[in-house]
Design an enzyme around this catalytic site. Structure first.
Site, PDB file in Angstrom:
ATOM      1  N   ASP A   8      -6.705  34.780  11.186  1.00  0.00           N
ATOM      2  CA  ASP A   8      -5.437  34.394  11.786  1.00  0.00           C
ATOM      3  C   ASP A   8      -4.308  35.251  11.236  1.00  0.00           C
ATOM      4  O   ASP A   8      -4.435  35.869  10.177  1.00  0.00           O
ATOM      5  CB  ASP A   8      -5.145  32.916  11.515  1.00  0.00           C
ATOM      6  CG  ASP A   8      -4.304  32.266  12.601  1.00  0.00           C
ATOM      7  OD1 ASP A   8      -3.812  33.008  13.486  1.00  0.00           O
ATOM      8  OD2 ASP A   8      -4.125  31.045  12.577  1.00  0.00           O
ATOM      9  N   GLY A   9      -3.204  35.275  11.976  1.00  0.00           N
ATOM     10  CA  GLY A   9      -2.024  36.019  11.561  1.00  0.00           C
ATOM     11  C   GLY A   9      -0.777  35.175  11.728  1.00  0.00           C
ATOM     12  O   GLY A   9      -0.780  34.160  12.437  1.00  0.00           O
ATOM     13  N   GLU A  43      -2.976  39.244  13.178  1.00  0.00           N
ATOM     14  CA  GLU A  43      -4.258  38.810  13.737  1.00  0.00           C
ATOM     15  C   GLU A  43      -5.289  39.938  13.655  1.00  0.00           C
ATOM     16  O   GLU A  43      -6.449  39.721  13.277  1.00  0.00           O
ATOM     17  CB  GLU A  43      -4.066  38.391  15.199  1.00  0.00           C
ATOM     18  CG  GLU A  43      -3.091  37.236  15.412  1.00  0.00           C
ATOM     19  CD  GLU A  43      -3.735  35.879  15.357  1.00  0.00           C
ATOM     20  OE1 GLU A  43      -4.949  35.824  15.079  1.00  0.00           O
ATOM     21  OE2 GLU A  43      -3.036  34.883  15.586  1.00  0.00           O
ATOM     22  N   ASP A  67      -7.793  32.380  17.299  1.00  0.00           N
ATOM     23  CA  ASP A  67      -6.973  31.711  18.307  1.00  0.00           C
ATOM     24  C   ASP A  67      -6.138  32.699  19.120  1.00  0.00           C
ATOM     25  O   ASP A  67      -5.270  32.288  19.893  1.00  0.00           O
ATOM     26  CB  ASP A  67      -6.078  30.638  17.673  1.00  0.00           C
ATOM     27  CG  ASP A  67      -5.091  31.191  16.649  1.00  0.00           C
ATOM     28  OD1 ASP A  67      -4.868  32.421  16.632  1.00  0.00           O
ATOM     29  OD2 ASP A  67      -4.516  30.396  15.882  1.00  0.00           O
ATOM     30  N   HIS A 121      -3.590  25.423  15.885  1.00  0.00           N
ATOM     31  CA  HIS A 121      -2.824  24.227  15.527  1.00  0.00           C
ATOM     32  C   HIS A 121      -3.387  22.972  16.195  1.00  0.00           C
ATOM     33  O   HIS A 121      -2.645  22.106  16.659  1.00  0.00           O
ATOM     34  CB  HIS A 121      -1.347  24.403  15.890  1.00  0.00           C
ATOM     35  CG  HIS A 121      -0.751  25.686  15.414  1.00  0.00           C
ATOM     36  ND1 HIS A 121      -0.567  25.966  14.078  1.00  0.00           N
ATOM     37  CD2 HIS A 121      -0.330  26.786  16.098  1.00  0.00           C
ATOM     38  CE1 HIS A 121      -0.033  27.174  13.950  1.00  0.00           C
ATOM     39  NE2 HIS A 121       0.103  27.694  15.153  1.00  0.00           N
ATOM     40  N   ASP A 131      -4.793  29.854   8.992  1.00  0.00           N
ATOM     41  CA  ASP A 131      -3.385  29.821   9.393  1.00  0.00           C
ATOM     42  C   ASP A 131      -2.481  29.512   8.205  1.00  0.00           C
ATOM     43  O   ASP A 131      -1.430  30.142   8.022  1.00  0.00           O
ATOM     44  CB  ASP A 131      -3.190  28.785  10.495  1.00  0.00           C
ATOM     45  CG  ASP A 131      -1.732  28.641  10.905  1.00  0.00           C
ATOM     46  OD1 ASP A 131      -1.193  29.578  11.527  1.00  0.00           O
ATOM     47  OD2 ASP A 131      -1.125  27.607  10.602  1.00  0.00           O
TER      48      ASP A 131
END
Length: 335
Positions: A8-9, A43, A67, A121, A131
């Site tokens: 994730d980023g 990401e 995501d 989320h 995240d």
């Protein structure tokens, strides 16, 4: 044995202080970032560093939870076409984030891997852990301190060694030196409160804006660009997004207006105040039409099915400075 990891980023302001992270478990994760970058850069860097950190076990398949549709499509669909065109799009313009993409293209050679899209989320354990760490790294750069890098992957060497092999893109300053790992280095930390101006930009704002290799579900480059609007509308229907003033502020145009299903006229300030305090219910979205009005305006019509029944809705989306936002919305209870 398959390695299952989330990548994730995060970017505070997008662009702004940026972070990235991949996560397998509390004893196996890494994070980093830059003083200035974008969410997409974070990401991509998370995926690149995951490949780099597992290069010493090339026979182990990678199952990457992500995501970001942008990242998944870049790696699994668009890169071959970009390479054939000299890393340029169909219009001749250079591909964004090309430094990171070229490194990923090299890193995946000979590797067995698959990507799985997961909703961000939404309570997914691995995605939330990645995240949190990416956001922590971005917050560290915002505070002008070195981020906690994490233990890394077993057998990959020290974090500093892995960091040097996954160089920062030329569009962002080099990563800061790692902080000393304390006893709580792997602990989950609460997210800092952020002012709306510094809240993380939703990745979907730029997910399709720079890519010309359309998803098979869409017939042209223009259709591919419009596809993001449906995803953004779904974000607006997400109870978590509706409860977050900062995220709503990024999705709604400064001149936003709505005529609700009740017949009430809402302005931007009033609708945000209403949404963040109301009890949000889950609703489905059935697309009825998606049309380009001009190069920076699109009209989405759809049916939502919720607790009070079905509602016919229309949203006028406007792209200003590269960001899609809702300019006008109307809902009518279906007979």
């Amino acid at each position: 044995m398959t390695i299952v990891a989330a990548a994730d980023g995060s970017a505070l302001g997008n662009p702004g202080p940026a972070g990235w992270a991949w996560y397998v478990d509390d004893s196996c994760w890494r994070a980093g970032g830059w003083p200035h970058g974008t969410n997409n850069m974070g990401e991509l860097m998370a995926v690149l560093d995951l490949f780099k950190s597992t290069a010493h076990v090339p026979a182990e398949p990678l199952h990457i939870l992500c995501d970001s549709q942008y990242v998944i499509n870049c790696i699994t669909k668009w890169m071959p076409g970009w390479k054939r065109k000299g890393w340029r799009k169909a219009d001749g313009k250079p591909v964004l984030n090309v430094d990171l993409l070229k490194q990923i293209d090299d890193a995946i050679v000979g590797r067995t891997y698959k990507f799985e899209w997961v909703k961000g989320h939404a309570g997914h354990h691995l995605n939330e852990a990645a995240d949190d760490r990416a956001r922590d790294a971005a917050t560290a750069f915002q505070a002008k301190r070195a981020p906690i890098e994490g233990p890394g992957f077993p057998g990959a060497g020290s974090p500093s060694t892995a960091a040097s092999s996954a160089a920062a893109p030329s569009t962002a300053p080099a990563q800061a030196a790692p902080a000393a790992a304390g006893p709580n280095a792997g602990a989950k930390r609460p997210r800092p409160a952020a002012e709306p101006a510094e809240a993380e930009q939703l990745d979907l704002f730029s997910a399709f804006a720079d890519d010309d290799e359309a998803d098979p579900a869409f017939a042209s480059e223009a259709d591919s660009a419009l596809a993001v609007i449906v995803a953004l509308e779904r974000e607006l229907m997400d109870p978590e997004v509706r409860a977050d003033e900062a995220k709503l502020g990024m999705l709604l145009h400064k001149d936003f207006a709505e005529i609700g299903a009740s017949g009430r006229l809402w302005d931007r300030k009033d609708i945000i105040a209403e949404l963040v305090t109301a009890d949000a219910n889950e609703a489905s979205l059935e697309v009825l039409g998606l049309d380009s009005v001009d190069a920076d305006t699109a009209l989405l019509t759809y049916r939502s099915v919720e607790s009070r029944g079905s509602v016919l809705r229309s949203s006028l989306w406007r792209r200003d400075n590269g960001r899609w936002q809702v300019r006008f919305h109307q809902g009518t209870l279906e007979a």
